[in-house]
Design a protein around this motif. Sequence first.
Motif, PDB file in Angstrom:
ATOM      1  N   VAL A  28      59.409  30.253 -34.059  1.00 56.65           N
ATOM      2  CA  VAL A  28      58.032  30.046 -33.594  1.00 56.65           C
ATOM      3  C   VAL A  28      57.845  28.611 -33.114  1.00 56.65           C
ATOM      4  CG1 VAL A  28      55.606  30.066 -34.262  1.00 56.65           C
ATOM      5  CG2 VAL A  28      57.136  31.848 -35.101  1.00 56.65           C
ATOM      6  N   ILE A  29      58.359  27.638 -33.881  1.00 52.86           N
ATOM      7  CA  ILE A  29      58.215  26.229 -33.509  1.00 52.86           C
ATOM      8  C   ILE A  29      58.931  25.944 -32.189  1.00 52.86           C
ATOM      9  CG2 ILE A  29      58.822  23.875 -34.181  1.00 52.86           C
ATOM     10  CD1 ILE A  29      58.417  24.701 -37.070  1.00 52.86           C
ATOM     11  N   VAL A  30      60.136  26.497 -32.031  1.00 51.72           N
ATOM     12  CA  VAL A  30      60.898  26.284 -30.796  1.00 51.72           C
ATOM     13  C   VAL A  30      60.152  26.865 -29.596  1.00 51.72           C
ATOM     14  CG1 VAL A  30      63.004  26.933 -29.574  1.00 51.72           C
ATOM     15  CG2 VAL A  30      63.138  26.140 -31.930  1.00 51.72           C
ATOM     16  N   VAL A  31      59.612  28.073 -29.753  1.00 52.46           N
ATOM     17  CA  VAL A  31      58.890  28.713 -28.650  1.00 52.46           C
ATOM     18  C   VAL A  31      57.641  27.925 -28.280  1.00 52.46           C
ATOM     19  CG1 VAL A  31      57.597  30.770 -27.982  1.00 52.46           C
ATOM     20  CG2 VAL A  31      59.780  31.007 -29.168  1.00 52.46           C
ATOM     21  N   VAL A  32      56.882  27.470 -29.301  1.00 51.33           N
ATOM     22  CA  VAL A  32      55.656  26.705 -29.036  1.00 51.33           C
ATOM     23  C   VAL A  32      55.978  25.402 -28.319  1.00 51.33           C
ATOM     24  CG1 VAL A  32      53.761  25.464 -30.124  1.00 51.33           C
ATOM     25  CG2 VAL A  32      54.349  27.740 -30.927  1.00 51.33           C
ATOM     26  N   LEU A  33      57.007  24.683 -28.796  1.00 51.37           N
ATOM     27  CA  LEU A  33      57.390  23.421 -28.147  1.00 51.37           C
ATOM     28  C   LEU A  33      57.858  23.660 -26.712  1.00 51.37           C
ATOM     29  CD1 LEU A  33      59.275  21.562 -31.026  1.00 51.37           C
ATOM     30  CD2 LEU A  33      56.998  21.081 -30.137  1.00 51.37           C
ATOM     31  N   SER A  34      58.555  24.753 -26.493  1.00 51.16           N
ATOM     32  CA  SER A  34      59.029  25.056 -25.138  1.00 51.16           C
ATOM     33  C   SER A  34      57.858  25.350 -24.200  1.00 51.16           C
ATOM     34  CB  SER A  34      59.981  26.253 -25.176  1.00 51.16           C
ATOM     35  OG  SER A  34      61.097  25.986 -26.011  1.00 51.16           O
ATOM     36  N   ILE A  35      56.888  26.121 -24.690  1.00 51.67           N
ATOM     37  CA  ILE A  35      55.717  26.433 -23.861  1.00 51.67           C
ATOM     38  C   ILE A  35      54.945  25.162 -23.529  1.00 51.67           C
ATOM     39  CG2 ILE A  35      53.495  27.627 -23.835  1.00 51.67           C
ATOM     40  CD1 ILE A  35      54.789  29.824 -25.498  1.00 51.67           C
ATOM     41  N   ILE A  36      54.741  24.308 -24.540  1.00 49.86           N
ATOM     42  CA  ILE A  36      54.023  23.048 -24.309  1.00 49.86           C
ATOM     43  C   ILE A  36      54.768  22.186 -23.298  1.00 49.86           C
ATOM     44  CG2 ILE A  36      53.272  20.892 -25.381  1.00 49.86           C
ATOM     45  CD1 ILE A  36      52.709  22.465 -27.920  1.00 49.86           C
ATOM     46  N   SER A  37      56.090  22.136 -23.399  1.00 46.49           N
ATOM     47  CA  SER A  37      56.889  21.317 -22.486  1.00 46.49           C
ATOM     48  C   SER A  37      56.782  21.822 -21.049  1.00 46.49           C
ATOM     49  CB  SER A  37      58.351  21.310 -22.938  1.00 46.49           C
ATOM     50  OG  SER A  37      58.484  20.752 -24.235  1.00 46.49           O
ATOM     51  N   VAL A  38      56.840  23.160 -20.879  1.00 43.92           N
ATOM     52  CA  VAL A  38      56.729  23.729 -19.528  1.00 43.92           C
ATOM     53  C   VAL A  38      55.355  23.438 -18.931  1.00 43.92           C
ATOM     54  CG1 VAL A  38      56.669  25.885 -18.233  1.00 43.92           C
ATOM     55  CG2 VAL A  38      58.450  25.513 -19.947  1.00 43.92           C
ATOM     56  N   ILE A  39      54.303  23.653 -19.732  1.00 44.67           N
ATOM     57  CA  ILE A  39      52.945  23.379 -19.244  1.00 44.67           C
ATOM     58  C   ILE A  39      52.787  21.897 -18.909  1.00 44.67           C
ATOM     59  CG2 ILE A  39      50.506  23.367 -19.894  1.00 44.67           C
ATOM     60  CD1 ILE A  39      51.063  25.838 -21.583  1.00 44.67           C
ATOM     61  N   GLN A  40      53.320  21.030 -19.762  1.00 42.31           N
ATOM     62  CA  GLN A  40      53.226  19.589 -19.533  1.00 42.31           C
ATOM     63  C   GLN A  40      53.927  19.191 -18.235  1.00 42.31           C
ATOM     64  OE1 GLN A  40      55.337  17.363 -22.487  1.00 42.31           O
ATOM     65  NE2 GLN A  40      54.604  15.376 -21.779  1.00 42.31           N
ATOM     66  N   TYR A  41      55.111  19.766 -17.993  1.00 43.71           N
ATOM     67  CA  TYR A  41      55.881  19.408 -16.799  1.00 43.71           C
ATOM     68  C   TYR A  41      55.166  19.848 -15.522  1.00 43.71           C
ATOM     69  CZ  TYR A  41      59.936  18.884 -13.738  1.00 43.71           C
ATOM     70  OH  TYR A  41      60.780  18.518 -12.722  1.00 43.71           O
ATOM     71  N   TYR A  42      54.699  21.094 -15.500  1.00 40.19           N
ATOM     72  CA  TYR A  42      54.062  21.611 -14.283  1.00 40.19           C
ATOM     73  C   TYR A  42      52.673  21.004 -14.066  1.00 40.19           C
ATOM     74  CZ  TYR A  42      57.733  24.968 -13.355  1.00 40.19           C
ATOM     75  OH  TYR A  42      58.940  25.530 -13.033  1.00 40.19           O
ATOM     76  N   SER A  43      51.950  20.704 -15.135  1.00 37.22           N
ATOM     77  CA  SER A  43      50.664  20.020 -14.965  1.00 37.22           C
ATOM     78  C   SER A  43      50.873  18.606 -14.436  1.00 37.22           C
ATOM     79  CB  SER A  43      49.906  19.981 -16.290  1.00 37.22           C
ATOM     80  OG  SER A  43      50.620  19.238 -17.259  1.00 37.22           O
ATOM     81  N   GLY A  44      51.989  17.967 -14.824  1.00 38.57           N
ATOM     82  CA  GLY A  44      52.318  16.657 -14.272  1.00 38.57           C
ATOM     83  C   GLY A  44      52.576  16.721 -12.784  1.00 38.57           C
ATOM     84  N   TRP A  45      53.247  17.774 -12.327  1.00 39.83           N
ATOM     85  CA  TRP A  45      53.475  17.944 -10.889  1.00 39.83           C
ATOM     86  C   TRP A  45      52.164  18.193 -10.154  1.00 39.83           C
ATOM     87  CZ3 TRP A  45      57.116  16.563  -7.769  1.00 39.83           C
ATOM     88  CH2 TRP A  45      58.418  16.412  -8.232  1.00 39.83           C
ATOM     89  N   GLN A  46      51.259  18.925 -10.774  1.00 38.03           N
ATOM     90  CA  GLN A  46      49.959  19.174 -10.138  1.00 38.03           C
ATOM     91  C   GLN A  46      49.160  17.881  -9.990  1.00 38.03           C
ATOM     92  OE1 GLN A  46      48.074  22.209 -12.493  1.00 38.03           O
ATOM     93  NE2 GLN A  46      49.270  23.870 -11.597  1.00 38.03           N
ATOM     94  N   ARG A  47      49.171  17.034 -11.028  1.00 42.87           N
ATOM     95  CA  ARG A  47      48.472  15.740 -10.931  1.00 42.87           C
ATOM     96  C   ARG A  47      49.103  14.854  -9.861  1.00 42.87           C
ATOM     97  NH1 ARG A  47      48.711  16.206 -16.597  1.00 42.87           N
ATOM     98  NH2 ARG A  47      50.426  14.711 -16.657  1.00 42.87           N
ATOM     99  N   TYR A  48      50.431  14.843  -9.819  1.00 41.20           N
ATOM    100  CA  TYR A  48      51.119  14.032  -8.815  1.00 41.20           C
ATOM    101  C   TYR A  48      50.808  14.538  -7.408  1.00 41.20           C
ATOM    102  CZ  TYR A  48      54.961  12.009  -6.131  1.00 41.20           C
ATOM    103  OH  TYR A  48      55.704  11.352  -5.186  1.00 41.20           O
ATOM    104  N   ASP A  49      50.786  15.852  -7.238  1.00 38.89           N
ATOM    105  CA  ASP A  49      50.475  16.429  -5.931  1.00 38.89           C
ATOM    106  C   ASP A  49      49.051  16.086  -5.504  1.00 38.89           C
ATOM    107  OD1 ASP A  49      51.256  18.395  -3.746  1.00 38.89           O
ATOM    108  OD2 ASP A  49      49.427  19.313  -4.501  1.00 38.89           O
ATOM    109  N   SER A  50      48.107  16.139  -6.441  1.00 36.43           N
ATOM    110  CA  SER A  50      46.725  15.783  -6.099  1.00 36.43           C
ATOM    111  C   SER A  50      46.616  14.302  -5.740  1.00 36.43           C
ATOM    112  CB  SER A  50      45.797  16.104  -7.277  1.00 36.43           C
ATOM    113  OG  SER A  50      46.142  15.330  -8.419  1.00 36.43           O
TER     114      SER A  50
END
Length: 333
Positions: A126-148
Amino acid sequence: MRLQAACLLVLVALPTLCLGLLEGLYCGKEDCYDVLGVTRESSKSEIGKAYRLLARKYHPDLHRGVEAKALAEEQFKLLATAYEILRDEESRNDYDYMLDNPDAYYAHYYRYYRRRVAPKVDVRIVIVVVLSIISVIQYYSGWQRYDSAIKYFATVPKYRNQALDIARDEIQERIQKKGKNRMSKTDQKEELERIIRKVIEEKMDVQGGYAKPTLWDVLWVQLLICPYTLISFIVWHGQWFWRYTILKQPYGREQKLYLVRRYLKMGQHQFNAQDDKQIEEYLHLELWKRDNFEAWKAEQDEEMKKKLAENPRYKAYRRYMKNHGPGRITFED
């Protein structure tokens, strides 16, 4: 008469109480070993063999008639419950503990419901899955901010004109090359915007929360390199204390800029985003020295007060605050 009935009830319940069998736990008033026709010494394979034989015998689909089918279904459920308890080593140990300690009622209920309510999935997964989801969201949200951020800089005349000057030759070459294919005005506009964006991405060093994301910024990577980061932090401060506090060595350029940044209370990205001329001015004024910085800061504050005093908007704001106070909003102005 009542006394006889009470004695009869005790005699009926005595065998199950002595065996430690409790209603609602495991196989209820039935002994799970007796249900499967095995003993406490039976192995897991023997228990499985006995269950499969009895399951075929009492399977509801093999019985005709409503009453026979209902009895078979009830017995089949009891067999499945007994097998589920005895095939698992831990649940079997809890069941044997109940049989050996019939008086520990609360312990039996605790052990039973702890196993029933406990999650079936490993907490580590469960911990591994949660950390992975947070990491993916963090990475793609960073690309969205950079694109904006890149889209915003492409609309600012200052940066847009600089990008046009840098890419002027490339723009003319692309338009002339594709002009043979009769590019429409819409296509030319899209090609121009794409080139401007490309130049801004290459030349513009976006810092702070809108910086270009990298894998090193992801939560998973940060957690993995956390020991290294902590050790590096301790070593860096230890070296600083030894070299510049104890040995009194002279500061280098990086050390001077670090002190200036610390006095200004700026982050690394915020400090690096300043113009090179401004940073050179900090070094020229020797602001890494505390006294020089305090004097410079006092001058900057005084100059800011003068600019605000001459600003008509600030004057209007001060008049409003003086006449109305911060707690009222009116439409007089």
